[in-house]
Design a protein around this motif. Sequence first.
Motif, PDB file in Angstrom:
ATOM      1  N   GLY A   4       0.846  -1.185   0.000  1.00  0.00           N
ATOM      2  CA  GLY A   4       0.000   0.000   0.000  1.00  0.00           C
ATOM      3  C   GLY A   4       0.880   1.232   0.000  1.00  0.00           C
ATOM      4  O   GLY A   4       2.101   1.150   0.131  1.00  0.00           O
ATOM      5  N   SER A   5       0.266   2.356  -0.136  1.00  0.00           N
ATOM      6  CA  SER A   5       0.988   3.628  -0.169  1.00  0.00           C
ATOM      7  C   SER A   5       1.762   3.852   1.117  1.00  0.00           C
ATOM      8  O   SER A   5       1.419   3.318   2.181  1.00  0.00           O
ATOM      9  CB  SER A   5      -0.005   4.771  -0.355  1.00  0.00           C
ATOM     10  OG  SER A   5       0.641   6.025  -0.278  1.00  0.00           O
ATOM     11  N   SER A   6       2.798   4.641   1.040  1.00  0.00           N
ATOM     12  CA  SER A   6       3.464   5.111   2.257  1.00  0.00           C
ATOM     13  C   SER A   6       2.416   5.822   3.093  1.00  0.00           C
ATOM     14  O   SER A   6       1.563   6.532   2.571  1.00  0.00           O
ATOM     15  CB  SER A   6       4.588   6.073   1.902  1.00  0.00           C
ATOM     16  OG  SER A   6       5.575   5.398   1.178  1.00  0.00           O
ATOM     17  N   GLY A   7       2.465   5.610   4.395  1.00  0.00           N
ATOM     18  CA  GLY A   7       1.504   6.228   5.294  1.00  0.00           C
ATOM     19  C   GLY A   7       0.208   5.453   5.452  1.00  0.00           C
ATOM     20  O   GLY A   7      -0.652   5.841   6.234  1.00  0.00           O
ATOM     21  N   LEU A  83      -5.921   2.835   1.326  1.00  0.00           N
ATOM     22  CA  LEU A  83      -6.510   3.958   2.048  1.00  0.00           C
ATOM     23  C   LEU A  83      -6.496   5.231   1.201  1.00  0.00           C
ATOM     24  O   LEU A  83      -5.686   5.360   0.274  1.00  0.00           O
ATOM     25  CB  LEU A  83      -5.749   4.201   3.355  1.00  0.00           C
ATOM     26  CG  LEU A  83      -6.219   3.327   4.530  1.00  0.00           C
ATOM     27  CD1 LEU A  83      -5.901   1.879   4.326  1.00  0.00           C
ATOM     28  CD2 LEU A  83      -5.674   3.837   5.819  1.00  0.00           C
ATOM     29  N   PRO A  84      -7.374   6.173   1.527  1.00  0.00           N
ATOM     30  CA  PRO A  84      -7.410   7.440   0.780  1.00  0.00           C
ATOM     31  C   PRO A  84      -6.072   8.182   0.861  1.00  0.00           C
ATOM     32  O   PRO A  84      -5.386   8.144   1.885  1.00  0.00           O
ATOM     33  CB  PRO A  84      -8.507   8.246   1.484  1.00  0.00           C
ATOM     34  CG  PRO A  84      -9.334   7.237   2.212  1.00  0.00           C
ATOM     35  CD  PRO A  84      -8.400   6.120   2.568  1.00  0.00           C
ATOM     36  N   ARG A  85      -5.727   8.863  -0.209  1.00  0.00           N
ATOM     37  CA  ARG A  85      -4.443   9.573  -0.265  1.00  0.00           C
ATOM     38  C   ARG A  85      -4.310  10.627   0.830  1.00  0.00           C
ATOM     39  O   ARG A  85      -3.232  10.818   1.361  1.00  0.00           O
ATOM     40  CB  ARG A  85      -4.199  10.178  -1.640  1.00  0.00           C
ATOM     41  CG  ARG A  85      -5.049  11.372  -1.951  1.00  0.00           C
ATOM     42  CD  ARG A  85      -4.695  12.046  -3.258  1.00  0.00           C
ATOM     43  NE  ARG A  85      -5.343  11.360  -4.359  1.00  0.00           N
ATOM     44  CZ  ARG A  85      -5.016  11.544  -5.626  1.00  0.00           C
ATOM     45  NH1 ARG A  85      -4.054  12.365  -5.952  1.00  0.00           N
ATOM     46  NH2 ARG A  85      -5.641  10.913  -6.569  1.00  0.00           N
ATOM     47  N   ILE A  86      -5.397  11.274   1.178  1.00  0.00           N
ATOM     48  CA  ILE A  86      -5.310  12.314   2.217  1.00  0.00           C
ATOM     49  C   ILE A  86      -4.937  11.684   3.562  1.00  0.00           C
ATOM     50  O   ILE A  86      -4.178  12.270   4.339  1.00  0.00           O
ATOM     51  CB  ILE A  86      -6.625  13.146   2.307  1.00  0.00           C
ATOM     52  CG1 ILE A  86      -6.409  14.416   3.137  1.00  0.00           C
ATOM     53  CG2 ILE A  86      -7.774  12.343   2.828  1.00  0.00           C
ATOM     54  CD1 ILE A  86      -5.580  15.462   2.458  1.00  0.00           C
ATOM     55  N   THR A  87      -5.435  10.493   3.830  1.00  0.00           N
ATOM     56  CA  THR A  87      -5.083   9.768   5.058  1.00  0.00           C
ATOM     57  C   THR A  87      -3.598   9.449   5.066  1.00  0.00           C
ATOM     58  O   THR A  87      -2.910   9.636   6.077  1.00  0.00           O
ATOM     59  CB  THR A  87      -5.906   8.464   5.175  1.00  0.00           C
ATOM     60  OG1 THR A  87      -7.296   8.794   5.192  1.00  0.00           O
ATOM     61  CG2 THR A  87      -5.538   7.687   6.422  1.00  0.00           C
ATOM     62  N   CYS A  88      -3.096   8.976   3.932  1.00  0.00           N
ATOM     63  CA  CYS A  88      -1.683   8.596   3.840  1.00  0.00           C
ATOM     64  C   CYS A  88      -0.765   9.806   3.991  1.00  0.00           C
ATOM     65  O   CYS A  88       0.227   9.744   4.723  1.00  0.00           O
ATOM     66  CB  CYS A  88      -1.426   7.867   2.523  1.00  0.00           C
ATOM     67  SG  CYS A  88      -2.322   6.296   2.402  1.00  0.00           S
ATOM     68  N   VAL A  89      -1.097  10.897   3.342  1.00  0.00           N
ATOM     69  CA  VAL A  89      -0.280  12.112   3.458  1.00  0.00           C
ATOM     70  C   VAL A  89      -0.316  12.618   4.901  1.00  0.00           C
ATOM     71  O   VAL A  89       0.726  12.970   5.463  1.00  0.00           O
ATOM     72  CB  VAL A  89      -0.754  13.204   2.469  1.00  0.00           C
ATOM     73  CG1 VAL A  89      -0.120  14.549   2.789  1.00  0.00           C
ATOM     74  CG2 VAL A  89      -0.448  12.795   1.036  1.00  0.00           C
TER      75      VAL A  89
END
Length: 163
Positions: A4-7, A83-89
């Motif tokens: 998954g994405s970082s974060g 997960l949503p990108r805003i959560t990850c950032v």
Amino acid sequence: MIIGSSGAGKSTLAVKLAAKTGLPVIHLDQLHFSPDWIAMPKEQWQEKVAHVSAGDSWIIDGNYSGTMETRLEKCDTVIFLDLPRITCVYRVLKRVIIYGKQTRPDMADGCNERFDWKFIKWVWHYPNRSKPKVEYLLKLYGKIKKVVRLKSQQEIEQFLLKQ
């Protein structure tokens, strides 16, 4: 295998799953970097991932698309934290604040947490840039591997309760 994405919470989930299952955790970031964020040479990196994924049982967290197929071939289950990108950032920024200039537990020694605008942009663009390859590989390997897609913290917590 957790991707998954970082974060997204890969390392956190790996540690929690290990506590429940007793399986060893392998954080790819710890293997890939030397102090001061020096990345392992590509050929050596591929050999390292092939070696660690050859074990009988493990939990490996990390993306690293160049070695993803190696891990997919060896794993029995893939957990995709979508997960949503805003959560990850948000989580990446939060860990910059929490760890300051210290090394996170899931990172290689000497790789202190830091703010990196280029990395923030990379996380933001993950859904458009990296996720399509992940989707393709999951569709391909999903026929022979168990694939679990978790899209929120609530789904992650529910998944952990079932383990």
